[in-house]
Write an enzyme that holds these catalytic residues in place. Structure first.
Site, PDB file in Angstrom:
ATOM      1  N   SER A 164      38.126 -23.372  -0.499  1.00 39.49           N
ATOM      2  CA  SER A 164      39.333 -22.592  -0.734  1.00 39.49           C
ATOM      3  C   SER A 164      40.472 -23.391  -1.378  1.00 39.49           C
ATOM      4  O   SER A 164      41.319 -22.818  -2.042  1.00 39.49           O
ATOM      5  CB  SER A 164      39.818 -21.946   0.561  1.00 39.49           C
ATOM      6  OG  SER A 164      39.978 -22.916   1.572  1.00 39.49           O
ATOM      7  N   HIS A 192      35.877 -16.442  -1.167  1.00 39.91           N
ATOM      8  CA  HIS A 192      36.391 -16.501  -2.539  1.00 39.91           C
ATOM      9  C   HIS A 192      35.372 -16.141  -3.619  1.00 39.91           C
ATOM     10  O   HIS A 192      35.721 -16.031  -4.791  1.00 39.91           O
ATOM     11  CB  HIS A 192      36.972 -17.893  -2.814  1.00 39.91           C
ATOM     12  CG  HIS A 192      38.120 -18.216  -1.917  1.00 39.91           C
ATOM     13  ND1 HIS A 192      39.405 -17.795  -2.188  1.00 39.91           N
ATOM     14  CD2 HIS A 192      38.172 -18.868  -0.734  1.00 39.91           C
ATOM     15  CE1 HIS A 192      40.201 -18.191  -1.204  1.00 39.91           C
ATOM     16  NE2 HIS A 192      39.475 -18.842  -0.320  1.00 39.91           N
ATOM     17  N   LYS A 224      40.922 -10.613  -0.053  1.00 38.05           N
ATOM     18  CA  LYS A 224      41.014 -11.371  -1.301  1.00 38.05           C
ATOM     19  C   LYS A 224      40.609 -10.475  -2.476  1.00 38.05           C
ATOM     20  O   LYS A 224      41.362  -9.597  -2.831  1.00 38.05           O
ATOM     21  CB  LYS A 224      40.213 -12.656  -1.153  1.00 38.05           C
ATOM     22  CG  LYS A 224      41.027 -13.587  -0.253  1.00 38.05           C
ATOM     23  CD  LYS A 224      40.341 -14.730   0.353  1.00 38.05           C
ATOM     24  CE  LYS A 224      41.362 -15.470   1.223  1.00 38.05           C
ATOM     25  NZ  LYS A 224      40.790 -16.191   2.343  1.00 38.05           N
TER      26      LYS A 224
HETATM   27  C1  PLP Z   1      41.200 -16.640   3.631  1.00 39.78           C
HETATM   28  C2  PLP Z   1      40.038 -17.314   4.216  1.00 39.78           C
HETATM   29  C3  PLP Z   1      39.621 -17.028   5.525  1.00 39.78           C
HETATM   30  C4  PLP Z   1      40.427 -16.179   6.472  1.00 39.78           C
HETATM   31  O1  PLP Z   1      40.396 -14.846   6.123  1.00 39.78           O
HETATM   32  P1  PLP Z   1      41.567 -13.888   6.634  1.00 39.78           P
HETATM   33  O2  PLP Z   1      41.018 -12.521   6.500  1.00 39.78           O
HETATM   34  O3  PLP Z   1      42.736 -14.147   5.759  1.00 39.78           O
HETATM   35  O4  PLP Z   1      41.819 -14.255   8.072  1.00 39.78           O
HETATM   36  C5  PLP Z   1      38.463 -17.624   5.975  1.00 39.78           C
HETATM   37  N1  PLP Z   1      37.755 -18.459   5.185  1.00 39.78           N
HETATM   38  C6  PLP Z   1      38.148 -18.780   3.944  1.00 39.78           C
HETATM   39  C7  PLP Z   1      37.336 -19.720   3.132  1.00 39.78           C
HETATM   40  C8  PLP Z   1      39.300 -18.221   3.421  1.00 39.78           C
HETATM   41  O5  PLP Z   1      39.724 -18.570   2.218  1.00 39.78           O
END
Ligand code: PLP
Length: 371
Positions: A164, A192, A224
């Protein structure tokens, strides 16, 4: 720690975090994870409003009490088909999906293996499980293999798909092989990659052709590329039933609003059918990478919509983010402890709603600011 002197120390180190209130109208946003531009999509918003008229705003309770609606169920079935898995299970956030799943699958006497650069939620899940917690250097398969052969109990390998804060991809084929050779389970967090990679947006597992047998535990987020909110775990019937029985972050929390589930169903249709969004996103990423290389900007090895520029010093990264804001670009500075010490960076992310001209102006500004 509750002390104002601790806060002063963070300020002195350039590590103090504060929240900015964002007004998208005056700046170009290069720090959102809304990769396909679906968070404000008209069709998705209409689906949300319609569903709110039918179901109301809140779900009213946890899934196992009376909060599980037709909207949730239909979305779970559609996500299973989308990811090529037997079943999926919705969670209220990705953080909760990761912590709850890891804790449901392993405990004392078991071992969990995590890439050093894994997302905080995966690390927290591993730490709170009580299993033997082993971190291996980023993508270091040899080291992982050694750790695996030295361990007992149920073994669980956990990795980000696309990292990330770095944007690079985990060696998933090799990890799947290692897992099989060592009778370990493999869990991949594709927060992602989902929507962005693969012909229909099925993410890394589609792009790399990894079946449920290769990656038995797949996690995806909906906040996302989907542009909505929430998360899911995908895998076998047995996995999903196990989570329903014992994932505490599933059992003991209020279900997502059903209107969010309906909005996500609309967004899933767009992800599958509007391939121009993925194509345009890739074109913008290529434009940025080629331009940044010509300007000798400190790019990191990433082909994903996450394109960090390595700055190093935390103060300097924060200052550059501020200068970019003054020039009309929203780019966040990422500092320790989110990234290792001395590796502060500007994390630039792209969206299918950007235009080639936005990228050209961003490159010009980065050049002018001597990044
Ligand atoms: C954003 C993210 C999460 C957490 O997801 P949320 O729904 O925002 O709690 C978990 N793992 C990765 C790799 C992320 O980028």
């Amino acid at each position: 720690m509750l002390s104002s002197s601790h806060l002063e120390i963070l300020k002195a180190q350039g590590l103090y975090r504060s929240r900015r209130m964002i007004d998208d109208k005056t700046v170009v946003n290069f720090c959102s994870n809304d990769y396909l531009g679906l968070a404000k999509n008209e069709t998705v918003i209409a689906a949300f409003k319609n569903a709110a008229d039918i179901y109301g705003v809140g779900s009213g309770s946890a899934h196992l009490i009376c909060g599980h609606s037709h909207a949730h169920h239909a979305l779970e079935e559609e996500l299973a088909e989308f990811t090529g898995r037997e079943r999926t299970l919705l969670f209220s956030t990705g953080y909760m999906a990761n912590v709850g799943t890891i804790n449901a699958l392993i405990g004392r006497g078991d071992s969990v293996f995590e890439d050093k650069l894994n997302h905080a939620s995966l690390l927290d899940g591993g730490l709170s499980s009580g299993a033997n917690f082993k971190r291996y250097p980023h993508a270091d398969l040899e080291r992982l293999e050694k750790l695996l052969t030295l361990s007992n109990g149920q073994k669980l390998i956990v990795t980000d798909g696309i990292f990330s804060m770095d944007g690079d991809v985990a060696p998933l084929w090799e990890l799947a092989d290692l897992a099989k050779q060592n009778a370990a389970l493999l869990m991949v967090d594709d927060a992602h990659g989902l929507g962005v990679l693969g012909k229909t947006g099925g993410g890394l597992v589609e792009e790399l052709n990894l079946t449920q047998d290769d990656v038995p535990i797949l996690m995806g987020t909906l906040g996302k590329a989907f542009g909505t909110f929430g998360a899911f775990i995908a895998g076998s019937e047995t996995l999903i039933e196990t989570l329903i029985q014992s994932a505490r972050t599933y059992i003991y929390t209020t279900a997502l609003p059903p209107a969010i589930a309906e909005a996500t169903r609309a967004s899933l249709k767009i992800i599958i059918h509007e391939t121009w969004r993925r194509e345009k996103l890739q074109a913008l990423i290529t434009q940025f990478k080629v331009g940044a290389a010509q300007l000798a900007l400190p790019l990191m090895p990433s082909n994903s919509p996450i394109q960090p520029l390595l700055i190093g010093d935390s103060f300097r990264a924060t200052q550059m983010s501020q200068q970019l804001l003054e020039a009309g670009f929203l780019v966040s500075a990422i500092r320790p402890p989110t990234v290792p010490k001395g590796k502060a960076r500007l994390r630039i992310t792209f969206s299918a709603l950007h235009e080639a001209d936005d990228v050209a102006r961003l490159l010009e500004t980065l050049h002018r600011l001597k990044i």
